[in-house]
Motif scaffolding. Structure first.
Motif, PDB file in Angstrom:
ATOM      1  N   HIS A   1       0.891  -0.718   0.500  1.00  0.00           N
ATOM      2  CA  HIS A   1      -0.123  -0.443  -0.133  1.00  0.00           C
ATOM      3  C   HIS A   1       0.523   1.385  -0.485  1.00  0.00           C
ATOM      4  O   HIS A   1       1.586   1.639   0.333  1.00  0.00           O
TER       5      HIS A   1
ATOM      6  N   TRP B   1      -7.009   7.140 -12.082  1.00  0.00           N
ATOM      7  CA  TRP B   1      -7.386   6.525 -10.567  1.00  0.00           C
ATOM      8  C   TRP B   1      -8.751   6.422 -10.119  1.00  0.00           C
ATOM      9  O   TRP B   1      -9.403   7.677 -10.433  1.00  0.00           O
ATOM     10  N   LYS B   2      -9.255   5.828 -10.365  1.00  0.00           N
ATOM     11  CA  LYS B   2     -10.342   5.740  -9.413  1.00  0.00           C
ATOM     12  C   LYS B   2     -10.419   5.964  -7.701  1.00  0.00           C
ATOM     13  O   LYS B   2      -9.748   5.072  -7.319  1.00  0.00           O
ATOM     14  N   ILE B   3     -10.905   7.117  -7.163  1.00  0.00           N
ATOM     15  CA  ILE B   3     -10.985   7.440  -6.010  1.00  0.00           C
ATOM     16  C   ILE B   3     -11.894   7.138  -4.924  1.00  0.00           C
ATOM     17  O   ILE B   3     -12.609   7.793  -5.147  1.00  0.00           O
ATOM     18  N   ASN B   4     -12.074   6.744  -4.173  1.00  0.00           N
ATOM     19  CA  ASN B   4     -13.523   6.658  -3.651  1.00  0.00           C
ATOM     20  C   ASN B   4     -13.014   7.248  -2.059  1.00  0.00           C
ATOM     21  O   ASN B   4     -12.562   6.686  -1.390  1.00  0.00           O
TER      22      ASN B   4
ATOM     23  N   LEU C   1      -9.656   6.379  -0.887  1.00  0.00           N
ATOM     24  CA  LEU C   1      -8.638   4.647  -1.196  1.00  0.00           C
ATOM     25  C   LEU C   1      -8.832   4.526  -2.845  1.00  0.00           C
ATOM     26  O   LEU C   1      -9.503   4.617  -3.753  1.00  0.00           O
ATOM     27  N   VAL C   2      -7.773   5.011  -3.074  1.00  0.00           N
ATOM     28  CA  VAL C   2      -7.002   4.405  -4.888  1.00  0.00           C
ATOM     29  C   VAL C   2      -7.507   3.311  -5.456  1.00  0.00           C
ATOM     30  O   VAL C   2      -6.472   1.828  -5.026  1.00  0.00           O
ATOM     31  N   THR C   3      -8.192   3.524  -6.286  1.00  0.00           N
ATOM     32  CA  THR C   3      -7.843   1.738  -7.228  1.00  0.00           C
ATOM     33  C   THR C   3      -7.247   1.923  -8.609  1.00  0.00           C
ATOM     34  O   THR C   3      -7.251   2.983  -9.803  1.00  0.00           O
ATOM     35  N   ALA C   4      -5.798   1.634  -8.404  1.00  0.00           N
ATOM     36  CA  ALA C   4      -5.044   2.341  -9.591  1.00  0.00           C
ATOM     37  C   ALA C   4      -5.334   1.580 -11.232  1.00  0.00           C
ATOM     38  O   ALA C   4      -4.448   2.621 -11.847  1.00  0.00           O
ATOM     39  N   GLY C   5      -5.675   0.187 -10.731  1.00  0.00           N
ATOM     40  CA  GLY C   5      -5.899  -0.686 -12.323  1.00  0.00           C
ATOM     41  C   GLY C   5      -4.138  -1.123 -12.919  1.00  0.00           C
ATOM     42  O   GLY C   5      -3.631  -0.505 -12.325  1.00  0.00           O
TER      43      GLY C   5
ATOM     44  N   ASN D   1      -2.806  -0.515  -5.537  1.00  0.00           N
ATOM     45  CA  ASN D   1      -3.526   0.896  -4.468  1.00  0.00           C
ATOM     46  C   ASN D   1      -3.178   1.471  -3.611  1.00  0.00           C
ATOM     47  O   ASN D   1      -2.412   0.993  -2.962  1.00  0.00           O
TER      48      ASN D   1
END
Length: 109
Positions: A3, A24-27, A36-40, A45
């Motif tokens: 992480h 990045w998708k950031i929730n 919370l980052v989903t790096a793909g 992440n």
């Protein structure tokens, strides 16, 4: 390494910056507003959150079997504990130390 984390004075602004820059998708839909980052792809992440009264900084986290033993060994090697073992219920138990050069390193159980 399992992480990474960017701590910022204005985390919401960095959510938008890194989301737009890297896709990045950031929730951040949680009580702490922690992004919370989903790096793909094959990325690791991570997260983007508040610096909590200190300067902005980047930390990476390493998974270990025993937080206390790792902090003791790090101390013997010249590190200093910044955050003792801390549990965020239903999420993670972690600790943070600074290496002999002052870099922040996180450990996760």
């Amino acid at each position: 390494m399992v992480h990474w984390e960017i701590n910022a004075q204005d985390p919401k602004a960095l959510h938008a910056f890194y989301g737009d820059l890297f896709g990045w998708k950031i929730n951040a839909d949680n009580p702490m507003g922690y992004g919370l980052v989903t790096a793909g792809g094959d990325g690791i992440n991570g997260g983007i959150g508040p610096a909590q009264g200190g300067p902005s900084h980047v930390t990476f986290y390493v998974r270990v079997a025993d937080l206390d033993a790792t902090l003791r060994k790090a101390g013997q090697l010249g590190a200093s504990t910044v955050v003792p073992p801390t549990e965020i219920p239903n999420m993670v138990t972690f600790a943070v130390f600074t290496d002999p050069e002052g870099n922040r390193i996180g450990i996760i159980k």
